[in-house]
Design a protein around this motif. Sequence first.
Motif, PDB file in Angstrom:
ATOM      1  N   TYR A   1     -15.046 -12.579  -0.456  1.00 29.06           N
ATOM      2  CA  TYR A   1     -14.530 -11.910   0.742  1.00 29.06           C
ATOM      3  C   TYR A   1     -14.684 -10.398   0.609  1.00 29.06           C
ATOM      4  O   TYR A   1     -15.147  -9.727   1.546  1.00 29.06           O
ATOM      5  N   ALA A   2     -14.309  -9.857  -0.547  1.00 29.70           N
ATOM      6  CA  ALA A   2     -14.396  -8.413  -0.750  1.00 29.70           C
ATOM      7  C   ALA A   2     -15.843  -7.932  -0.651  1.00 29.70           C
ATOM      8  O   ALA A   2     -16.131  -6.914   0.001  1.00 29.70           O
TER       9      ALA A   2
ATOM     10  N   LEU B   1     -17.364  -5.526   2.299  1.00 29.46           N
ATOM     11  CA  LEU B   1     -18.000  -4.263   1.919  1.00 29.46           C
ATOM     12  C   LEU B   1     -19.359  -4.136   2.596  1.00 29.46           C
ATOM     13  O   LEU B   1     -19.721  -3.063   3.105  1.00 29.46           O
TER      14      LEU B   1
ATOM     15  N   VAL C   1      -6.339   3.748  -4.155  1.00 27.10           N
ATOM     16  CA  VAL C   1      -7.468   2.826  -3.958  1.00 27.10           C
ATOM     17  C   VAL C   1      -7.048   1.393  -4.245  1.00 27.10           C
ATOM     18  O   VAL C   1      -7.363   0.471  -3.482  1.00 27.10           O
ATOM     19  N   VAL C   2      -6.325   1.193  -5.354  1.00 26.51           N
ATOM     20  CA  VAL C   2      -5.873  -0.157  -5.708  1.00 26.51           C
ATOM     21  C   VAL C   2      -4.959  -0.722  -4.624  1.00 26.51           C
ATOM     22  O   VAL C   2      -5.080  -1.887  -4.220  1.00 26.51           O
TER      23      VAL C   2
ATOM     24  N   PHE D   1      -4.876   0.108  -1.452  1.00 29.91           N
ATOM     25  CA  PHE D   1      -5.649  -0.161  -0.235  1.00 29.91           C
ATOM     26  C   PHE D   1      -6.456  -1.449  -0.371  1.00 29.91           C
ATOM     27  O   PHE D   1      -6.486  -2.276   0.553  1.00 29.91           O
ATOM     28  N   VAL D   2      -7.120  -1.620  -1.518  1.00 23.30           N
ATOM     29  CA  VAL D   2      -7.920  -2.829  -1.740  1.00 23.30           C
ATOM     30  C   VAL D   2      -7.035  -4.070  -1.715  1.00 23.30           C
ATOM     31  O   VAL D   2      -7.373  -5.092  -1.096  1.00 23.30           O
ATOM     32  N   ALA D   3      -5.873  -3.987  -2.388  1.00 29.28           N
ATOM     33  CA  ALA D   3      -4.952  -5.127  -2.402  1.00 29.28           C
ATOM     34  C   ALA D   3      -4.463  -5.450  -0.994  1.00 29.28           C
ATOM     35  O   ALA D   3      -4.370  -6.620  -0.602  1.00 29.28           O
ATOM     36  N   GLN D   4      -4.172  -4.416  -0.222  1.00 29.82           N
ATOM     37  CA  GLN D   4      -3.722  -4.612   1.158  1.00 29.82           C
ATOM     38  C   GLN D   4      -4.779  -5.341   1.979  1.00 29.82           C
ATOM     39  O   GLN D   4      -4.488  -6.330   2.664  1.00 29.82           O
ATOM     40  N   GLN D   5      -6.018  -4.864   1.903  1.00 32.38           N
ATOM     41  CA  GLN D   5      -7.089  -5.468   2.688  1.00 32.38           C
ATOM     42  C   GLN D   5      -7.385  -6.896   2.242  1.00 32.38           C
ATOM     43  O   GLN D   5      -7.646  -7.776   3.075  1.00 32.38           O
ATOM     44  N   LEU D   6      -7.330  -7.137   0.939  1.00 30.30           N
ATOM     45  CA  LEU D   6      -7.604  -8.481   0.433  1.00 30.30           C
ATOM     46  C   LEU D   6      -6.545  -9.476   0.888  1.00 30.30           C
ATOM     47  O   LEU D   6      -6.868 -10.573   1.366  1.00 30.30           O
TER      48      LEU D   6
ATOM     49  N   PHE E   1       0.827  -1.203   0.000  1.00 29.66           N
ATOM     50  CA  PHE E   1       0.000   0.000   0.000  1.00 29.66           C
ATOM     51  C   PHE E   1       0.866   1.260   0.000  1.00 29.66           C
ATOM     52  O   PHE E   1       0.587   2.225  -0.730  1.00 29.66           O
TER      53      PHE E   1
END
Length: 328
Positions: free
Chosen positions: A168-169, A173, A123-124, A126-131, A102
């Motif tokens: 999961y995503a 959400l 955004v990409v 952050f999303v990759a980090q959370q996933l 991130f």
Amino acid sequence: MSDVDFGRAMGASCALHPGREATGTCARCGNFTCDTCSQGGAAPRCPTCRERSGATFPLNRENWNFSKLWDVCWPAFQREWGMLSLAVLITLGVTLGANLLFNVAAGIGAAVDSVIIAGVLGVVGFVAQQLVQGLVQLGLTRVCFDVLHGGHVDVARLFSQMHKAVPYALTMLLVFVIVLVPVVLLIFLGILALVGTGMLSGVDLNSSSDEFWNALVPFLGVMGLGFVVLVAPITYLVVPLYLVQPELAYDDAPPSPWEVLRRSWVAARGQRLSMLAVSLMAGLAMVAGFFVCCVGFIPAMALAQLLFAGMYLSVRSPRGDAAESFPG
């Protein structure tokens, strides 16, 4: 020829589920098994043989409490504490790697002279980090299921949930939206309190002024009262969310986000206080581990994960399918 190839080549049906195609055979009794029975090929024995060998989780909604949960989890932890700690350490390492990912994305975005590109990269990242963090956490939960069913830690299982990225995503959400509701309510209450006490109407913010204290005391009183009034419904709403990740981790093919939330809500029915007690004890275990020269935090976190996994296995509602009671 593998068991899977043999089962399919024979055109056989599962012994436990006659309407399903056999994809393998039980390593103990030789009966044909389907994907459900073998948990996607992860369990070498059929549910009946696993039950006979004592590989079932002994607690359920009717007989569990924290004392019994501890009696199950503590021996399992003692048996596998080293490898469980390694699994937790790897999970933390992956988390740090995801944070680095991130930060790299954010750094690249900051270096690019474009607000749009910077925003997209942020955004990409952050999303990759959370996933990545979330999917490895699902894998850790699955490892804990294995241990609680008498198995050994297989650290490769930490990465066994990557195929669940999309469900999961979507589920997370939906959880975010649910959690956002009480947060918005508290913010709205705070704004009303600020307006009602006059703190937004030119109050002297000098802490030594009487005007400041005359406005601050009612504001704190309103916020405190609002918190007391809202804490029960917020707790009632949030506690079932403890079960969302275990619910996602349990099945190889996760249900829809709505179904995950529905199952979590049903499982938490009548169990919220006990679940809060488990959460409190798990938190205390991690705090105690941190104070043992910090090194104890890793095994303490492993024990906490085991307690959470055991809590889920205890409160989960039966699905009407015997095979689903035996995670692979």
